[in-house]
Design a protein around this motif. Structure first.
Motif, PDB file in Angstrom:
ATOM      1  N   LEU A 189      30.449  51.518  41.668  1.00  0.00           N
ATOM      2  CA  LEU A 189      30.937  50.325  40.996  1.00  0.00           C
ATOM      3  C   LEU A 189      31.246  49.272  42.042  1.00  0.00           C
ATOM      4  O   LEU A 189      31.757  49.580  43.121  1.00  0.00           O
ATOM      5  N   ALA A 190      30.945  48.025  41.719  1.00  0.00           N
ATOM      6  CA  ALA A 190      31.188  46.942  42.664  1.00  0.00           C
ATOM      7  C   ALA A 190      31.438  45.647  41.898  1.00  0.00           C
ATOM      8  O   ALA A 190      31.061  45.522  40.727  1.00  0.00           O
ATOM      9  N   PHE A 191      32.095  44.730  42.565  1.00  0.00           N
ATOM     10  CA  PHE A 191      32.277  43.383  42.037  1.00  0.00           C
ATOM     11  C   PHE A 191      31.420  42.442  42.863  1.00  0.00           C
ATOM     12  O   PHE A 191      31.254  42.632  44.071  1.00  0.00           O
ATOM     13  N   ILE A 192      30.870  41.440  42.210  1.00  0.00           N
ATOM     14  CA  ILE A 192      30.084  40.418  42.901  1.00  0.00           C
ATOM     15  C   ILE A 192      30.749  39.091  42.633  1.00  0.00           C
ATOM     16  O   ILE A 192      30.943  38.702  41.472  1.00  0.00           O
ATOM     17  N   ASP A 193      31.119  38.362  43.716  1.00  0.00           N
ATOM     18  CA  ASP A 193      31.773  37.075  43.504  1.00  0.00           C
ATOM     19  C   ASP A 193      30.740  35.997  43.175  1.00  0.00           C
ATOM     20  O   ASP A 193      29.535  36.264  43.161  1.00  0.00           O
ATOM     21  N   LYS A 194      31.220  34.805  42.893  1.00  0.00           N
ATOM     22  CA  LYS A 194      30.324  33.726  42.455  1.00  0.00           C
ATOM     23  C   LYS A 194      29.349  33.293  43.539  1.00  0.00           C
ATOM     24  O   LYS A 194      28.330  32.680  43.243  1.00  0.00           O
ATOM     25  N   GLU A 195      29.640  33.617  44.788  1.00  0.00           N
ATOM     26  CA  GLU A 195      28.720  33.301  45.881  1.00  0.00           C
ATOM     27  C   GLU A 195      27.722  34.426  46.127  1.00  0.00           C
ATOM     28  O   GLU A 195      26.861  34.322  46.984  1.00  0.00           O
ATOM     29  N   LEU A 218      32.690  46.503  47.119  1.00  0.00           N
ATOM     30  CA  LEU A 218      32.755  47.823  46.507  1.00  0.00           C
ATOM     31  C   LEU A 218      34.144  48.046  45.932  1.00  0.00           C
ATOM     32  O   LEU A 218      35.125  47.476  46.393  1.00  0.00           O
ATOM     33  N   LEU A 219      34.233  48.881  44.937  1.00  0.00           N
ATOM     34  CA  LEU A 219      35.491  49.166  44.267  1.00  0.00           C
ATOM     35  C   LEU A 219      36.565  49.623  45.250  1.00  0.00           C
ATOM     36  O   LEU A 219      37.729  49.262  45.117  1.00  0.00           O
ATOM     37  N   VAL A 220      36.179  50.385  46.253  1.00  0.00           N
ATOM     38  CA  VAL A 220      37.147  50.878  47.239  1.00  0.00           C
ATOM     39  C   VAL A 220      37.645  49.784  48.167  1.00  0.00           C
ATOM     40  O   VAL A 220      38.636  49.965  48.868  1.00  0.00           O
ATOM     41  N   ASP A 221      36.974  48.622  48.170  1.00  0.00           N
ATOM     42  CA  ASP A 221      37.343  47.537  49.077  1.00  0.00           C
ATOM     43  C   ASP A 221      38.225  46.466  48.434  1.00  0.00           C
ATOM     44  O   ASP A 221      38.572  45.501  49.094  1.00  0.00           O
ATOM     45  N   VAL A 222      38.576  46.615  47.164  1.00  0.00           N
ATOM     46  CA  VAL A 222      39.419  45.615  46.507  1.00  0.00           C
ATOM     47  C   VAL A 222      40.819  46.175  46.309  1.00  0.00           C
ATOM     48  O   VAL A 222      41.002  47.382  46.135  1.00  0.00           O
ATOM     49  N   ASN A 223      41.813  45.282  46.353  1.00  0.00           N
ATOM     50  CA  ASN A 223      43.185  45.748  46.126  1.00  0.00           C
ATOM     51  C   ASN A 223      43.471  45.786  44.627  1.00  0.00           C
ATOM     52  O   ASN A 223      42.643  45.381  43.807  1.00  0.00           O
ATOM     53  N   SER A 224      44.647  46.262  44.258  1.00  0.00           N
ATOM     54  CA  SER A 224      44.953  46.457  42.837  1.00  0.00           C
ATOM     55  C   SER A 224      44.983  45.141  42.066  1.00  0.00           C
ATOM     56  O   SER A 224      44.591  45.089  40.903  1.00  0.00           O
TER      57      SER A 224
END
Length: 52
Positions: A10-16, A21-27
């Motif tokens: 799972l991952a998030f992609i920002d507008k840019e 990765l899910l493990v790289d984002v804080n709560s």
């Protein structure tokens, strides 16, 4: 149904277009991302229901 040997994450992609990765984002970031996903899903489900 596709390659069963793929390792997906799972991952998030920002507008840019940068991938986090899910493990790289804080709560806090995780909470905001999941809220945005939830709102988008609700909107799409509402539109599908209206089209029936």
């Amino acid at each position: 149904m596709g390659d069963k040997n793929r390792n997906l994450e799972l991952a998030f992609i920002d507008k840019e277009g940068k991938i986090y990765l899910l493990v790289d984002v804080n709560s806090s970031e995780l909470s905001k991302g999941l809220e945005a996903i939830s709102k988008e899903i609700a909107t799409r489900l509402r539109l599908q229901k209206e089209q029936r």
